[in-house]
Design an enzyme around this catalytic site. Structure first.
Site, mmCIF file in Angstrom:
data_model
loop_
_atom_site.group_PDB
_atom_site.id
_atom_site.type_symbol
_atom_site.label_atom_id
_atom_site.label_comp_id
_atom_site.label_asym_id
_atom_site.label_seq_id
_atom_site.Cartn_x
_atom_site.Cartn_y
_atom_site.Cartn_z
ATOM 1 N N MET A 30 10.519 -29.152 -21.440
ATOM 2 C CA MET A 30 10.778 -30.478 -20.880
ATOM 3 C C MET A 30 9.715 -30.843 -19.843
ATOM 4 S SD MET A 30 14.754 -31.400 -20.821
ATOM 5 C CE MET A 30 15.182 -30.580 -19.284
ATOM 6 N N GLY A 31 8.656 -30.046 -19.793
ATOM 7 C CA GLY A 31 7.568 -30.388 -18.895
ATOM 8 C C GLY A 31 7.755 -29.893 -17.480
ATOM 9 N N ALA A 35 4.698 -21.032 -14.220
ATOM 10 C CA ALA A 35 4.222 -19.758 -14.765
ATOM 11 C C ALA A 35 5.157 -19.187 -15.822
ATOM 12 C CB ALA A 35 4.032 -18.750 -13.629
ATOM 13 N N HIS A 37 6.755 -21.011 -18.155
ATOM 14 C CA HIS A 37 6.324 -21.662 -19.393
ATOM 15 C C HIS A 37 4.998 -21.069 -19.881
ATOM 16 C CE1 HIS A 37 8.753 -25.071 -17.559
ATOM 17 N NE2 HIS A 37 9.341 -24.896 -18.722
ATOM 18 N N GLN A 148 14.310 -16.493 -21.837
ATOM 19 C CA GLN A 148 15.604 -15.820 -21.751
ATOM 20 C C GLN A 148 16.420 -16.267 -20.546
ATOM 21 O OE1 GLN A 148 14.619 -11.649 -21.829
ATOM 22 N NE2 GLN A 148 14.364 -11.602 -24.050
ATOM 23 N N LYS A 149 15.832 -17.056 -19.652
ATOM 24 C CA LYS A 149 16.618 -17.536 -18.513
ATOM 25 C C LYS A 149 17.817 -18.331 -19.007
ATOM 26 C CE LYS A 149 15.569 -21.085 -16.130
ATOM 27 N NZ LYS A 149 14.870 -22.088 -15.286
ATOM 28 N N LEU A 184 12.030 -18.681 -11.970
ATOM 29 C CA LEU A 184 11.232 -19.902 -11.983
ATOM 30 C C LEU A 184 11.970 -20.997 -12.746
ATOM 31 C CD1 LEU A 184 7.543 -18.745 -12.607
ATOM 32 C CD2 LEU A 184 8.693 -19.257 -10.457
ATOM 33 N N SER A 185 11.938 -22.192 -12.199
ATOM 34 C CA SER A 185 12.561 -23.355 -12.824
ATOM 35 C C SER A 185 11.827 -24.604 -12.358
ATOM 36 C CB SER A 185 14.041 -23.458 -12.436
ATOM 37 O OG SER A 185 14.590 -24.706 -12.832
ATOM 38 N N SER A 186 11.686 -25.569 -13.256
ATOM 39 C CA SER A 186 11.083 -26.844 -12.865
ATOM 40 C C SER A 186 11.913 -27.537 -11.806
ATOM 41 C CB SER A 186 10.943 -27.748 -14.095
ATOM 42 O OG SER A 186 10.155 -27.126 -15.086
#
EC number: 6.3.2.1
Length: 285
Positions: A30-31, A35, A37, A148-149, A184-186
């Protein structure tokens, strides 16, 4: 790297790859790439001759009152990261290009979607499965890589892929974490400074659960109570959406823990909801 915005152009290119017998790796996103991604793109790069990534904030996987409009977007930044990770084609369509105005067809896996995130987001995975199906039909990937998150999403898409006969190899990429353990998450950029300070406690609670299993505790209820206590003490600004111990394949509750079990959680902060999980597979003998 080529940036494509029209589905017809991607379909034509994918047809050429098929005729040439080229293997294609695909990473849907989703953009607002990070890191995590990048690690998925590099996984795809190592498994295929051509790599496609998509950047599409899919409106059908957001429910009423969720953060569709607030979700961060920066295509120029995303393109730079994707190119550095070895992506050959970046697909960045508009919602209008992906969905007909009168679209009425959905793809869903209700048995797996009702658990975990699906309990509070009942239409979310229907939107995910529908858009991934459409993307698979466009890209025709040999292999697709998902993080896998979102373990539940990975399980659902594996089931969908098998049921509908897409024939895509589905690969799960390991969770990438900050130095303090936060996945990590956007969406992490939307945490307040105080919330960001507490957010690593989410992973710490799951690590506690994993350690208790390793030390011989088999009562999932006792373990989950210990994690809730940890969150109350260390993540007071977060509200638990769910905290569960489930079978990693069926996503059904596990009690007692006599086989590998997935500890999964979603925690809501003021403007963001974060998910995380840990697989407790190292059971005492």
């Amino acid at each position: 790297m080529e940036i494509i915005k029209e589905p017809s152009a991607l379909r034509e290119l994918a047809g050429q790859w098929t005729r040439q017998g080229r293997s294609v790796g695909f990473v849907p996103t989703m953009g607002y790439l990070h890191a995590g991604h990048e690690s998925l793109m590099r996984l795809a790069r190592g498994r295929a001759e051509t790599v496609v990534a998509s950047v599409f904030v899919n409106p059908t996987q957001f429910g009423p009152g969720e953060d569709l409009n607030a979700y961060p977007r920066d295509l120029e930044r995303d393109a730079a990261l994707a190119k550095a990770a070895g992506v050959d084609v970046l697909f960045a369509p508009s919602p209008e290009a992906m969905y007909e105005p009168a679209a009425a067809t959905w793809v869903e896996v209700p048995t797996l979607a009702r658990h975990l995130c699906g309990a509070s987001r009942p239409t979310h995975f229907r939107g995910v499965c529908t858009v991934v199906s459409k993307l698979f039909l466009l890209v025709r990937p040999t292999v697709a890589v998902f993080g896998q998150k979102d373990w539940q999403q990975l399980a659902i898409l594996r089931r969908m892929n098998a049921d509908l006969g897409f024939g895509v190899e589905i690969v799960g990429g390991p969770i990438v974490r900050e130095a303090d353990g936060l996945a990590l998450s956007s969406r992490n950029v939307r945490l307040t400074p105080q919330e960001r300070e507490q957010a690593p406690g989410i992973n710490q609670g799951l690590a506690l659960a994993e350690a208790m299993v390793r030390d011989g505790e088999t009562a999932a209820g006792r373990i989950l109570d210990a994690v809730r206590a940890h969150y109350a003490a260390h993540v007071p600004l977060g509200e638990i959406d769910y905290l569960s111990c489930v079978d990693p394949d069926s996503l059904e509750m596990v009690e007692p823990i006599d086989r590998p079990a997935l500890f999964a959680t979603a925690v809501r902060f003021s403007a963001v909801r974060l998910i995380d999980n840990r697989l407790a597979a190292d059971l005492p003998r």
